[in-house]
Design an enzyme around this catalytic site. Sequence first.
Site, PDB file in Angstrom:
ATOM      1  N   ASN A   1      44.510  57.699   8.472  1.00  0.00           N
ATOM      2  CA  ASN A   1      43.836  57.224   7.265  1.00  0.00           C
ATOM      3  C   ASN A   1      42.342  57.124   7.484  1.00  0.00           C
ATOM      4  O   ASN A   1      41.871  56.851   8.567  1.00  0.00           O
ATOM      5  CB  ASN A   1      44.418  55.881   6.812  1.00  0.00           C
ATOM      6  CG  ASN A   1      43.689  54.702   7.427  1.00  0.00           C
ATOM      7  OD1 ASN A   1      42.648  54.253   6.914  1.00  0.00           O
ATOM      8  ND2 ASN A   1      44.197  54.206   8.553  1.00  0.00           N
ATOM      9  N   ARG A   2      41.623  57.394   6.388  1.00  0.00           N
ATOM     10  CA  ARG A   2      40.180  57.136   6.370  1.00  0.00           C
ATOM     11  C   ARG A   2      39.845  56.426   5.047  1.00  0.00           C
ATOM     12  O   ARG A   2      39.001  56.873   4.269  1.00  0.00           O
ATOM     13  CB  ARG A   2      39.356  58.420   6.543  1.00  0.00           C
ATOM     14  CG  ARG A   2      39.706  59.555   5.614  1.00  0.00           C
ATOM     15  CD  ARG A   2      38.708  60.708   5.688  1.00  0.00           C
ATOM     16  NE  ARG A   2      39.180  61.860   4.950  1.00  0.00           N
ATOM     17  CZ  ARG A   2      40.014  62.789   5.423  1.00  0.00           C
ATOM     18  NH1 ARG A   2      40.458  62.700   6.663  1.00  0.00           N
ATOM     19  NH2 ARG A   2      40.397  63.810   4.665  1.00  0.00           N
TER      20      ARG A   2
ATOM     21  N   PHE B   1      37.802  50.905   3.767  1.00  0.00           N
ATOM     22  CA  PHE B   1      37.729  49.538   3.194  1.00  0.00           C
ATOM     23  C   PHE B   1      37.582  49.541   1.673  1.00  0.00           C
ATOM     24  O   PHE B   1      36.709  48.871   1.111  1.00  0.00           O
ATOM     25  CB  PHE B   1      36.559  48.739   3.802  1.00  0.00           C
ATOM     26  CG  PHE B   1      36.676  48.420   5.264  1.00  0.00           C
ATOM     27  CD1 PHE B   1      37.881  48.527   5.931  1.00  0.00           C
ATOM     28  CD2 PHE B   1      35.550  47.975   5.973  1.00  0.00           C
ATOM     29  CE1 PHE B   1      37.975  48.217   7.298  1.00  0.00           C
ATOM     30  CE2 PHE B   1      35.637  47.661   7.320  1.00  0.00           C
ATOM     31  CZ  PHE B   1      36.847  47.790   7.987  1.00  0.00           C
TER      32      PHE B   1
ATOM     33  N   SER C   1      37.633  49.247  12.795  1.00  0.00           N
ATOM     34  CA  SER C   1      38.091  50.358  11.951  1.00  0.00           C
ATOM     35  C   SER C   1      37.156  51.541  12.140  1.00  0.00           C
ATOM     36  O   SER C   1      35.934  51.376  12.142  1.00  0.00           O
ATOM     37  CB  SER C   1      38.114  49.940  10.483  1.00  0.00           C
ATOM     38  OG  SER C   1      39.166  49.052  10.265  1.00  0.00           O
TER      39      SER C   1
ATOM     40  N   ASN D   1      36.517  53.915  10.108  1.00  0.00           N
ATOM     41  CA  ASN D   1      36.120  54.584   8.863  1.00  0.00           C
ATOM     42  C   ASN D   1      34.904  54.002   8.158  1.00  0.00           C
ATOM     43  O   ASN D   1      34.590  54.408   7.055  1.00  0.00           O
ATOM     44  CB  ASN D   1      37.323  54.608   7.908  1.00  0.00           C
ATOM     45  CG  ASN D   1      38.526  55.259   8.558  1.00  0.00           C
ATOM     46  OD1 ASN D   1      38.409  56.329   9.146  1.00  0.00           O
ATOM     47  ND2 ASN D   1      39.671  54.593   8.505  1.00  0.00           N
ATOM     48  N   THR D   2      34.244  53.039   8.790  1.00  0.00           N
ATOM     49  CA  THR D   2      32.971  52.538   8.271  1.00  0.00           C
ATOM     50  C   THR D   2      31.921  52.871   9.330  1.00  0.00           C
ATOM     51  O   THR D   2      32.002  52.354  10.448  1.00  0.00           O
ATOM     52  CB  THR D   2      33.028  51.016   8.024  1.00  0.00           C
ATOM     53  OG1 THR D   2      33.976  50.763   6.984  1.00  0.00           O
ATOM     54  CG2 THR D   2      31.673  50.461   7.615  1.00  0.00           C
TER      55      THR D   2
ATOM     56  N   LYS E   1      39.414  41.602  15.963  1.00  0.00           N
ATOM     57  CA  LYS E   1      40.363  42.731  16.085  1.00  0.00           C
ATOM     58  C   LYS E   1      39.651  43.900  16.735  1.00  0.00           C
ATOM     59  O   LYS E   1      38.584  44.323  16.278  1.00  0.00           O
ATOM     60  CB  LYS E   1      40.893  43.119  14.695  1.00  0.00           C
ATOM     61  CG  LYS E   1      41.919  44.261  14.742  1.00  0.00           C
ATOM     62  CD  LYS E   1      42.642  44.389  13.426  1.00  0.00           C
ATOM     63  CE  LYS E   1      43.622  45.547  13.429  1.00  0.00           C
ATOM     64  NZ  LYS E   1      44.328  45.669  12.156  1.00  0.00           N
TER      65      LYS E   1
ATOM     66  N   ASN F   1      43.602  48.151  16.583  1.00  0.00           N
ATOM     67  CA  ASN F   1      43.446  48.914  15.343  1.00  0.00           C
ATOM     68  C   ASN F   1      43.942  50.357  15.565  1.00  0.00           C
ATOM     69  O   ASN F   1      44.579  50.642  16.576  1.00  0.00           O
ATOM     70  CB  ASN F   1      41.965  48.892  14.931  1.00  0.00           C
ATOM     71  CG  ASN F   1      41.792  48.872  13.428  1.00  0.00           C
ATOM     72  OD1 ASN F   1      42.380  49.713  12.736  1.00  0.00           O
ATOM     73  ND2 ASN F   1      41.029  47.942  12.908  1.00  0.00           N
TER      74      ASN F   1
ATOM     75  N   GLY G   1      50.788  54.218  14.359  1.00  0.00           N
ATOM     76  CA  GLY G   1      52.207  54.484  14.599  1.00  0.00           C
ATOM     77  C   GLY G   1      52.462  54.745  16.083  1.00  0.00           C
ATOM     78  O   GLY G   1      51.615  54.454  16.930  1.00  0.00           O
TER      79      GLY G   1
END
Length: 361
Positions: A116-117, A120, A179, A181-182, A219, A248, A273
């Site tokens: 996933n990207r 947020f 994360s 993706n930021t 996290k 994460n 996963g």
Amino acid sequence: MYRFLYWLVLRRLPAEGTHRVAFAMLRALVALPGLARLLQHLLAPNDPALAVRAFGHALPGPLGLAAGFDKDAKGVRALLALGFGFVEIGTVTAEAQPGNPKPRMFRLPRDRALINRMGFNNDGAVAAAHRLAHRGAGAVGVNIGKTKRVAEADAIADFTASAQRLAPLADYLVVNVSSPNTPGLRDLQAVDKLRPLLAAVRAACDLASPLRKVPLLVKIAPDLADADIDAVADLALELALDGIIATNTTIARTGLATPGDTVAALGAGGLSGPPVRDRALEVLRRLRARVGTRVTLVAVGGIETGDDAWQRIRAGATLVQAYTGFIYGGPAWPHKVHRELAAKLRAARLTSIEQAIGADA
Ligand SMILES: Cc1cc2nc3c(=O)[nH]c(=O)nc-3n(C[C@H](O)[C@H](O)[C@H](O)COP(=O)(O)O)c2cc1C
């Protein structure tokens, strides 16, 4: 039945759309009179041996839903009714933002994994606070992150704005600096940046919630080098943090059964996963060796079965979380994992899950 439905229909639909529709249906179902109570009765962990104390709360079971599934605290009641011991909402940012362009969430069925990207996508701290104020019983953690348009130099003010709004409504608060993706977010994991950030968020929590000290966690990413994991562990001790969540998603693409060109075509994003399981366990073990029982550890990353959860708990996790396992396992999955954990406890002749925490450490 869920597996059959998954192979027949769900896997052919776009991942994010399926998630949105399934989550909306679950919320609608639980809103029917009496149904939440019925589900709770059937699925909630009610074996006293599974009860665990963490962050000042008595949780009915150690398995919680990881951040990212319910970003806006829209379905806490429904998710708790499925049998999670607690739910972590978010990541919430100070300002509402749309996230990255779609498509931004992909299934890798051969690996039972996701990429996933999302970036947020969320309604912002004010909206989340409003929903949290009207939630019912059950433990809810709140995960906060940086608003994308805010420059790194202003990151602390952005995080503290969220903390001030949300800490009074959180059973625990998580600073998410992991994360992928930021842009630039993960750089905040370096301790010289993380120290002032966490100190400021701690101060913001205490200001917003002077009568109840809100537990504060960080996290971290599985991609941190071992020395950096040790440095975060030492910082957690120095700042008397309440917990660390490990881990994460990963930016690595190793050990996948899905062909490399298929994976490459999906583009950037965090992988979750089973492919992240081994590293997440390794990070957990490293943290436990460093902090012992002084910081509460929450394990996440590749947990699919009661066996996986049991292994993390024995390695030192007080709580475990999952996201991807729930997507592939379906609505009955949290109940199943708790049931399997209870069987593990009995086989080990223990009377409480708390006796297993760190047994292998
Ligand atoms: C689609 C998706 C969205 C996610 N969004 C967030 C998020 O907003 N904040 C966060 O801290 N973690 C987020 N995560 C990471 C999960 O909380 C979890 O740490 C990671 O997926 C590893 O656990 P799993 O293997 O059980 O999925 C997301 C994961 C997925 C798959």
